[in-house]
Design an enzyme around this catalytic site. Structure first.
Site, PDB file in Angstrom:
ATOM      1  N   ASP A  80      -1.917 -27.279   0.036  1.00 17.52           N
ATOM      2  CA  ASP A  80      -2.047 -28.311   1.065  1.00 17.52           C
ATOM      3  C   ASP A  80      -2.850 -27.803   2.256  1.00 17.52           C
ATOM      4  OD1 ASP A  80       0.134 -26.550   1.480  1.00 17.52           O
ATOM      5  OD2 ASP A  80       0.990 -27.878   2.982  1.00 17.52           O
ATOM      6  N   GLU A 138       3.310 -26.823   1.641  1.00 16.54           N
ATOM      7  CA  GLU A 138       3.935 -25.649   2.274  1.00 16.54           C
ATOM      8  C   GLU A 138       4.005 -25.806   3.784  1.00 16.54           C
ATOM      9  OE1 GLU A 138       4.501 -22.217   4.478  1.00 16.54           O
ATOM     10  OE2 GLU A 138       2.502 -23.071   4.372  1.00 16.54           O
ATOM     11  N   GLU A 139       3.031 -26.522   4.342  1.00 12.26           N
ATOM     12  CA  GLU A 139       2.880 -26.567   5.800  1.00 12.26           C
ATOM     13  C   GLU A 139       3.884 -27.479   6.506  1.00 12.26           C
ATOM     14  OE1 GLU A 139       1.138 -24.624   7.423  1.00 12.26           O
ATOM     15  OE2 GLU A 139      -0.586 -23.978   6.251  1.00 12.26           O
ATOM     16  N   ARG A 177       5.943  -5.310   2.313  1.00  8.81           N
ATOM     17  CA  ARG A 177       7.106  -4.821   3.049  1.00  8.81           C
ATOM     18  C   ARG A 177       8.368  -5.308   2.344  1.00  8.81           C
ATOM     19  NH1 ARG A 177       8.055  -2.892   8.231  1.00  8.81           N
ATOM     20  NH2 ARG A 177      10.220  -3.097   8.947  1.00  8.81           N
ATOM     21  N   HIS A 364      -4.540 -21.574  11.373  1.00  9.67           N
ATOM     22  CA  HIS A 364      -4.296 -22.858  12.032  1.00  9.67           C
ATOM     23  C   HIS A 364      -5.247 -23.093  13.206  1.00  9.67           C
ATOM     24  CE1 HIS A 364       0.034 -23.484  10.296  1.00  9.67           C
ATOM     25  NE2 HIS A 364      -0.748 -22.810   9.455  1.00  9.67           N
TER      26      HIS A 364
END
Length: 394
Positions: A80, A138-139, A177, A364
């Protein structure tokens, strides 16, 4: 198998770039993806795999079955875009006004399509299955992962591996990580109702702006005075809507913001403290408050054992696009990959994608761009782990 994988990917790099540029020019917003899932499904037409569409609404699930018993690993890419007017000036810039791939999801989809095609070609060389998760939305909370999980995308899956390109990461570097690696997030909206009046007579009114300003400054003390200095938390005010005339006291103010915490418990603690501040506003200023708080995404948790396996595999494998494998600090943004990690042991890694020239803009941003070489870094990393994890030891 690593050398063959790398060779095949290198031969297809030009196609990978073409796909990314096409997707970049044709972005679609979260939960409004129509053409992108069609494009993805069409890519797999006539390929030796099982394609399921409308998974979790707009998602696409692809299963690559070696035909031999073994483990199952899922690999995920989102597709998306964001409600941003692009200002990059790229020749393949967005053709959809007010919509832009400003986070790299176009690159995620492009690398994943080419990698999946390559894994299909090589499936006689491994055992078990690969599940490719092409995820929408996802956003925008609640995110597309939840719907795909509810529709069974993780059934039979042992692990999930994802990767995100990062414009502020060094090209050719894979970052990893263990443990909590991205923050949990919450959203709040506060509407403060006071009493309007003339600017010359504030004693006859009840100024909602004053109450709102107190809220903005007070909540900044939540993290500094209520959260342990050894924990990570953030409260950000993104919108303060109090526009009016200079000599009129406002009767209403609307405030919106978000909450972040590296651990779910921290985010929840901040949310509790925000409610106390809101309650205090009503008592202190005599206003009334309409307050809404919504949990968005949990913290992304990388399974320590699987993370160690991924890092060791990449460090020991033959590499080309990957120059370094480096342990990193946690990343501040949130990600709905977190929902997969709550279901099965998962790992989310990062591919450095700083552009070759020009200023590095954050995700963004209207001028966000990446080095397209990062797609090969991502494909090589994910493909190497998949082939090692499913290696045929018979």
């Amino acid at each position: 198998m690593s050398s063959e994988l790398i060779k095949r990917l290198q031969e297809k790099e030009e196609r990978m770039v073409e796909i990314r540029r096409y997707l970049h020019a044709h972005p679609e917003l979260s939960f409004k993806e129509v053409e992108t899932p069609k494009y993805i499904a069409d890519f797999y037409k006539d390929k030796d795999c099982l394609v399921e569409t409308n998974v979790g609404d707009n998602g696409v699930k692809v299963t690559i079955d070696s035909g031999k018993p073994g483990k199952t690993i899922a690999i995920r890419a989102d597709f998306d875009a964001l409600p941003i007017e692009e200002a990059t000036g790229l020749p393949f810039a967005s053709e959809n006004p007010g919509v832009m791939h400003a986070c790299g999801h176009d690159a995620h989809t492009a690398y994943m399509l080419i990698l999946a095609e390559t894994l299909i070609e090589m499936k006689d060389q491994f055992s078990g299955k690969v599940v490719v998760i092409h995820q929408p939305a996802e956003e925008m909370p609640p995110g597309g992962a939840i719907g795909m999980i509810k529709d069974g995308v993780l059934e039979g899956v042992d692990h999930v591996l994802g990767v995100h390109v990062m414009s502020n990461g060094e090209r050719g570097t894979i970052y990893y990580r263990e443990g909590n690696v991205q923050t949990a997030r919450g959203y709040f909206k506060l509407v403060i109702h006071g009493k309007g009046g003339h600017g010359s007579s504030p004693h006859d009114a009840n100024d909602a702006i004053v109450a709102g300003a107190n809220f903005v400054t007070t909540v900044q003390s939540v993290v500094s005075r209520r959260i342990s200095p050894f924990e990570t938390g953030v409260v950000s005010i993104g919108s303060f809507d109090a526009k009016g005339q200079f000599n009129i006291i406002k009767d209403k103010v609307e405030i919106e913001g978000d909450v972040r915490g590296l651990h779910d418990e921290t985010k929840d603690k901040i949310a509790q403290e925000l409610q106390r501040v809101v309650d205090g506003l009503e008592t202190t200023f005599g206003v009334t408050c309409d307050y809404e708080y919504l949990d968005d995404y949990p913290a992304v948790y990388n399974d320590p054992d699987f993370t160690e396996y991924v890092a060791e595999t990449l460090n020991n494998a033959e590499r080309s696009a990957i120059q370094k494998v480096e342990r990193c600090d946690p990343w501040p943004p949130s990600e709905d990959f977190a929902y997969y990690a709550k279901e099965v042991p998962s790992v989310f890694i990062y591919a450095g994608a700083a552009p070759e020239e020009g200023e590095v803009y954050p995700h963004h941003h209207p001028k966000f761009n990446i080095s397209e070489s990062s797609m090969m870094t991502a494909a090589e990393a994910v493909g190497t782990v998949v082939l090692d994890y499913l290696k045929d030891e018979s």
